[in-house]
Design a protein around this motif. Sequence first.
Motif, mmCIF file in Angstrom:
data_model
loop_
_atom_site.group_PDB
_atom_site.id
_atom_site.type_symbol
_atom_site.label_atom_id
_atom_site.label_comp_id
_atom_site.label_asym_id
_atom_site.label_seq_id
_atom_site.Cartn_x
_atom_site.Cartn_y
_atom_site.Cartn_z
ATOM 1 N N ASP A 823 0.840 -1.197 0.000
ATOM 2 C CA ASP A 823 0.000 0.000 0.000
ATOM 3 C C ASP A 823 0.876 1.248 0.000
ATOM 4 O O ASP A 823 2.019 1.214 0.447
ATOM 5 N N ASP A 824 0.331 2.331 -0.496
ATOM 6 C CA ASP A 824 0.996 3.637 -0.450
ATOM 7 C C ASP A 824 2.410 3.582 -1.002
ATOM 8 O O ASP A 824 3.324 4.223 -0.459
ATOM 9 N N GLU A 880 -3.911 4.650 -6.899
ATOM 10 C CA GLU A 880 -4.899 5.117 -5.927
ATOM 11 C C GLU A 880 -5.218 6.589 -6.162
ATOM 12 O O GLU A 880 -4.383 7.324 -6.674
HETATM 13 CA CA CA Z 1 -3.197 3.599 0.104
#
Ligand code: CA
Length: 930
Positions: A823-824, A880
Amino acid sequence: MTLHLPSVPAWPRRCLLRAAARALVALTAALGATGGALAGAIGDKVFEIEAQFGSQPGQVIERLRPLEAGARAGDTDDLRIFLAAWGYAHASIDKPSVAEAAVEELTDLGERLHDPAALASAYTLKAAMLSFSGQVRAAFGWVESALPLADKVPSPDLQYWVDMMAADMATSNGHLDEGVRMYEAAVVAARRGRNPRREAQAYLGLVPLHIVKGQLGVALRQAALVRELGARTTDPSLRISSWVLEALAADAQGDTRRSERARREAQNATLAALVEAPAGPQVPVNSQAGGDGWMGTEVDALLTLSALHQSAGNFGAARDLALRARTQAQAQNDDAHLAVALVNIGLADIRMGHIQQGMALANDGLARMGSRKRDAELLIQLNRYVAALERSGETSESWLRLRDALMLETELARRDRRSTVIELQRESSFQQRQRELDQLEHQNALQAAEIGRRAMERTLSLLLAAAMGLGGVVAWRLYLRARKANRQLALNNEALEFASHHDAVTGLLNRRAMEAHTTALHGQPYCNVSISVKQFGLIVGSVGHQQGDQLLCQIAGRLDAVARRHDATLYRVDGVTFGAIFRCAEGDTQRVRTVLQALAEAMEVPFEVGNQDLIVSIGAGAAHCPTDAPTAHEVARLAELAKLRTHAEPGNTHVLYDARIGESQHDKLHMEARMAKALEQGGFELYYQGQRSMADGRFCGFEALLRWHDGGKMVSPAQFIPLAEESGLIVRIGAWVLQQGCQQAKAWADAGFGAVKVAVNISPRQFNHPDFLATVRRTLQATGVDPAQIELEITEGSVMDAAEASIAQLHALRELGLQLSIDDFGTGYASLSYLRRFPLTRLKIDRSFVSQLGASAQDDTIVRTVIGLAHGLGLAVTAEGVETPAQEAMLQSWHCDVVQGFLHSRPAPAATATQLLVAEREALLQAAEA
Ligand code: CA
Ligand code: C2E
Ligand code: CA
């Protein structure tokens, strides 16, 4: 008729590629004693070893070994000389971890003593290491930074080494004129050092360059010079190589008689050398490091010339020479050279636009090398292949091969470390017990993981820089900078140790020290005081920041004086907050009040800053351990709570903690308790945000995002997740989220929506909890969901701290059938290194990059490159925070797989998500009917 030269079985067989390969010219790397004086006793010995065994690194290492203790006891010149020779010899037999250690130590020496000779040696050694693995572009950067340093040192030895390496690297990077210039400088340096062997080697570097440039007369003259100089040495290889080159130069001139004579001479010289060659086993030498057989056969020389033509952009000539080398290698059943010849033909074909044919040949050559287990050479060739593919725009094949190269590099580094450990074990087996050895191996494994990670990071940051179209120079600067930063950290350990317990502005002990000290009190009763300066912001606003710091120091000084007088210790906790600790019997509130009073009194006289008088007040709160709370942490918190009470009133005030303060406080504890209650009473809900596949424009999954309905209002996860993480409650909350997510995924599958994916966020604390794996397993079983529908989103921080343990856990999760994404991506360590080591399936590019798309060329490149690299590594990519059609279009053009963002779907309750799926299904049905 062409006379083939015999190969030389007694010597390590080498497949040399470029003029960069040569005898171990450099063993006396850093011999230049500062000031031009001759090196000390150790230096002399190293010199002798080089003269005698310069081309047999195995022998060199054996002979250097006993010198180490003396070198370390001697002066820095001795140590520098030793380290350079030691490192270079290990690098040339593919033991980079020992060489790397020498680089580190040399750098350390150079930086500590401001010694340009040591730094130049470090950088040049680094360049040698990189070039031995085929990373000639990075190597060029390192040696370029060594050049100006070497110029500062009046040492012909150092100058020679650096010039030679620079010449090699310039040549390998296609800067032939620069190569000539540097070899000529090396000739001068060798002559200044009165070293005919080195002078001959520098000329040997020049001859192929002149042949490639068509300056055949010069080439022939210099080949003769090599022999002349060689006759003054004991090195037979100079003679052989010069005849081989003369034959090729004469060929190019069309002088058959001369070339045949030269071939015969080469053959005779080879046979003579064979007779004298030392018997016994030899350590294999890295092909780029050369050895005494450099260009000792015609195949070698043909391949060297071919590679030179290739890097100079003469692809036709490169191909012709490689074809000739192939014919000879086949005739001699010489597989090693055949493999290199095939690669060379292939690379030339690729650059001439015959891509498919070239790739087939190169792959054939690489496969042959692979099956012969010539891994270091394979790596070198892979790197060349990748570069050629990149230049011809064959991105996807180049990514794949890049991956192979990276894996091989890691594997080689791993093997190198293992053998280093074994060597250490063998040495110390007499003195040390088995347990210590186990310990050693364990530490080594841990370090290996860390070193591997760092090394890969550096490689990848270079690659990234290259992919971003930054030039070689920028790339190596990045590399250098990253490395410098790392070193600085290590070097400053001591300073760090101090800094980690002291505050830089006031010089007082800091919060960390305070925590350590309270822990060390071991249950003795004490008082904790928390002190804040009131309205400090206003004061600073009126006097400016610099004077604000001055004022703070004065305040600290007065408080510290009071504390000392009362046997207390003062700390600066942060900003305008100080803390004090003193021993204090239970119930002795009198003593507490006395101290608080004294602290307040210290503020009464105005402070003089600049030419102003300033009046400052403080608020202080005190709590007692164990009267008010049993743990240091709790007591500190209560003292702060008490202090908060003082801020309502003006002037110097203080408050002693009592139970009522705790009760009335809406502090974290309450929030935690409310969260725990919400967990039990259904106060949490999962929202779902759609993820759209770029392939068919349909929702392929949803990210589950937690919502908390706290007494009628909805609290954002950004607010409560950190607290849940801090308190540990996240472990239970996370288990609930996982369970809900699995249930939902199963419900969608049962309702006929197919294998809709649900992505579940896993917090670091949750991931690292010992029961995590068991919880996941249980949840999968209990819900009966197809594990392939569940994707765990993990942040970089979760896995970086305990890399080895994390890898094991990630594998276990993959074995359960789960998908794993990072993530990220890009916000944390911004490192691609673990991508290969961790069994991931997906990468989520962070919103912050996506939101800048189209606005920042740099972000565009980063996103595009990351997508490419991820695909090269077999990972899917989700972007995202996609909010606009323009962002989506860019991502689509770069083949991003999935987009997620407000553009198509905002997080919403499960029912809303289901409606999306229903609508989509209906639209599809309608389309099918129409
Ligand atoms: Ca994220
Ligand atoms: P995240 O994992 O990066 O989740 C994506 C966040 O970006 C979500 O915020 C989402 O609403 C928001 N977002 C999605 N698309 C867009 C867009 O196009 N524009 C903008 N400006 N924002 C967008 P949210 O729901 O507030 O979640 C915040 C963070 O809280 C999440 O960031 C995640 O780190 C954490 N979190 C949420 N749910 C959970 C959970 O169940 N467990 C754990 N451990 N963490 C969670
Ligand atoms: Ca997420």
